[in-house]
Design a protein around this motif. Structure first.
Motif, mmCIF file in Angstrom:
data_model
loop_
_atom_site.group_PDB
_atom_site.id
_atom_site.type_symbol
_atom_site.label_atom_id
_atom_site.label_comp_id
_atom_site.label_asym_id
_atom_site.label_seq_id
_atom_site.Cartn_x
_atom_site.Cartn_y
_atom_site.Cartn_z
ATOM 1 N N TYR A 125 30.212 -70.751 19.491
ATOM 2 C CA TYR A 125 30.752 -71.519 20.616
ATOM 3 C C TYR A 125 29.642 -72.252 21.364
ATOM 4 O O TYR A 125 29.793 -73.417 21.722
ATOM 5 C CB TYR A 125 31.522 -70.594 21.563
ATOM 6 C CG TYR A 125 31.968 -71.288 22.820
ATOM 7 C CD1 TYR A 125 33.047 -72.166 22.806
ATOM 8 C CD2 TYR A 125 31.305 -71.080 24.027
ATOM 9 C CE1 TYR A 125 33.454 -72.817 23.961
ATOM 10 C CE2 TYR A 125 31.705 -71.727 25.179
ATOM 11 C CZ TYR A 125 32.778 -72.589 25.139
ATOM 12 O OH TYR A 125 33.164 -73.229 26.279
ATOM 13 N N VAL A 126 28.528 -71.588 21.598
ATOM 14 C CA VAL A 126 27.422 -72.207 22.326
ATOM 15 C C VAL A 126 26.851 -73.377 21.539
ATOM 16 O O VAL A 126 26.592 -74.449 22.104
ATOM 17 C CB VAL A 126 26.328 -71.161 22.639
ATOM 18 C CG1 VAL A 126 25.053 -71.820 23.112
ATOM 19 C CG2 VAL A 126 26.826 -70.175 23.661
ATOM 20 N N VAL A 127 26.673 -73.211 20.238
ATOM 21 C CA VAL A 127 26.121 -74.288 19.415
ATOM 22 C C VAL A 127 27.082 -75.469 19.373
ATOM 23 O O VAL A 127 26.672 -76.622 19.507
ATOM 24 C CB VAL A 127 25.804 -73.774 17.994
ATOM 25 C CG1 VAL A 127 25.509 -74.920 17.040
ATOM 26 C CG2 VAL A 127 24.644 -72.804 18.039
ATOM 27 N N PHE A 128 28.381 -75.194 19.200
ATOM 28 C CA PHE A 128 29.369 -76.268 19.165
ATOM 29 C C PHE A 128 29.427 -77.002 20.499
ATOM 30 O O PHE A 128 29.431 -78.225 20.538
ATOM 31 C CB PHE A 128 30.746 -75.702 18.815
ATOM 32 C CG PHE A 128 31.837 -76.719 18.852
ATOM 33 C CD1 PHE A 128 31.942 -77.670 17.861
ATOM 34 C CD2 PHE A 128 32.747 -76.742 19.893
ATOM 35 C CE1 PHE A 128 32.948 -78.625 17.895
ATOM 36 C CE2 PHE A 128 33.745 -77.679 19.941
ATOM 37 C CZ PHE A 128 33.848 -78.625 18.935
ATOM 38 N N LYS A 140 27.123 -91.373 21.630
ATOM 39 C CA LYS A 140 27.429 -91.597 20.231
ATOM 40 C C LYS A 140 28.825 -91.079 19.930
ATOM 41 O O LYS A 140 29.296 -90.126 20.507
ATOM 42 C CB LYS A 140 26.441 -90.863 19.324
ATOM 43 C CG LYS A 140 25.029 -91.370 19.443
ATOM 44 C CD LYS A 140 24.121 -90.595 18.538
ATOM 45 C CE LYS A 140 22.686 -91.049 18.675
ATOM 46 N NZ LYS A 140 21.785 -90.231 17.874
ATOM 47 N N THR A 141 29.455 -91.717 18.978
ATOM 48 C CA THR A 141 30.726 -91.223 18.489
ATOM 49 C C THR A 141 30.498 -90.619 17.119
ATOM 50 O O THR A 141 29.638 -91.071 16.363
ATOM 51 C CB THR A 141 31.774 -92.347 18.387
ATOM 52 O OG1 THR A 141 31.261 -93.362 17.532
ATOM 53 C CG2 THR A 141 32.071 -92.936 19.759
ATOM 54 N N LYS A 187 28.296 -80.884 21.224
ATOM 55 C CA LYS A 187 29.317 -81.780 21.775
ATOM 56 C C LYS A 187 28.806 -82.439 23.059
ATOM 57 O O LYS A 187 28.958 -83.644 23.246
ATOM 58 C CB LYS A 187 30.584 -80.991 22.050
ATOM 59 C CG LYS A 187 31.733 -81.801 22.512
ATOM 60 C CD LYS A 187 32.961 -80.916 22.698
ATOM 61 C CE LYS A 187 34.093 -81.656 23.324
ATOM 62 N NZ LYS A 187 35.236 -80.770 23.568
ATOM 63 N N ASN A 188 28.171 -81.654 23.933
ATOM 64 C CA ASN A 188 27.628 -82.209 25.176
ATOM 65 C C ASN A 188 26.493 -83.185 24.910
ATOM 66 O O ASN A 188 26.362 -84.204 25.583
ATOM 67 C CB ASN A 188 27.149 -81.092 26.092
ATOM 68 C CG ASN A 188 28.293 -80.316 26.692
ATOM 69 O OD1 ASN A 188 29.421 -80.792 26.741
ATOM 70 N ND2 ASN A 188 28.005 -79.112 27.134
ATOM 71 N N ARG A 189 25.661 -82.875 23.931
ATOM 72 C CA ARG A 189 24.542 -83.755 23.601
ATOM 73 C C ARG A 189 25.050 -85.074 23.031
ATOM 74 O O ARG A 189 24.499 -86.131 23.308
ATOM 75 C CB ARG A 189 23.626 -83.059 22.596
ATOM 76 C CG ARG A 189 22.308 -83.766 22.404
ATOM 77 C CD ARG A 189 21.381 -82.976 21.542
ATOM 78 N NE ARG A 189 20.858 -81.851 22.304
ATOM 79 C CZ ARG A 189 20.215 -80.829 21.776
ATOM 80 N NH1 ARG A 189 20.033 -80.770 20.492
ATOM 81 N NH2 ARG A 189 19.774 -79.859 22.537
#
Length: 73
Positions: free
Chosen positions: A36-39, A51-52, A43-45
């Motif tokens: 969850y933290v990595v995802f 970027k899309t 996503k935030n980055r």
């Protein structure tokens, strides 16, 4: 982020003190917290950089009109 790392350390520490199915469930929950933290971080980055996400399909879909799609290999 630091809270989640602390949660993972606590979960793994308690997992070392237990055995059996409880230990497995604690390890699984620690792994899920890390995923969850990595995802969430990626996503935030991605949002921060503006970027899309590009599609990784073997074909690309280009929008010509509102109701027509051009599928090219």
């Amino acid at each position: 982020m630091y809270k989640s790392i602390g949660i993972v350390i606590v979960l793994v520490g308690v997992s070392l003190l237990t055995s059996g199915i409880i230990s497995a469930l604690l390890d699984l929950s620690a792994f899920l917290v890390l995923v969850y933290v990595v995802f969430n971080n990626s996503k935030n980055r991605q949002i921060k950089n503006g970027k899309t996400q590009t599609s990784r399909f073997a074909f690309s879909i280009k929008n010509q009109d509102e109701d027509k799609f051009n599928i090219t290999p």
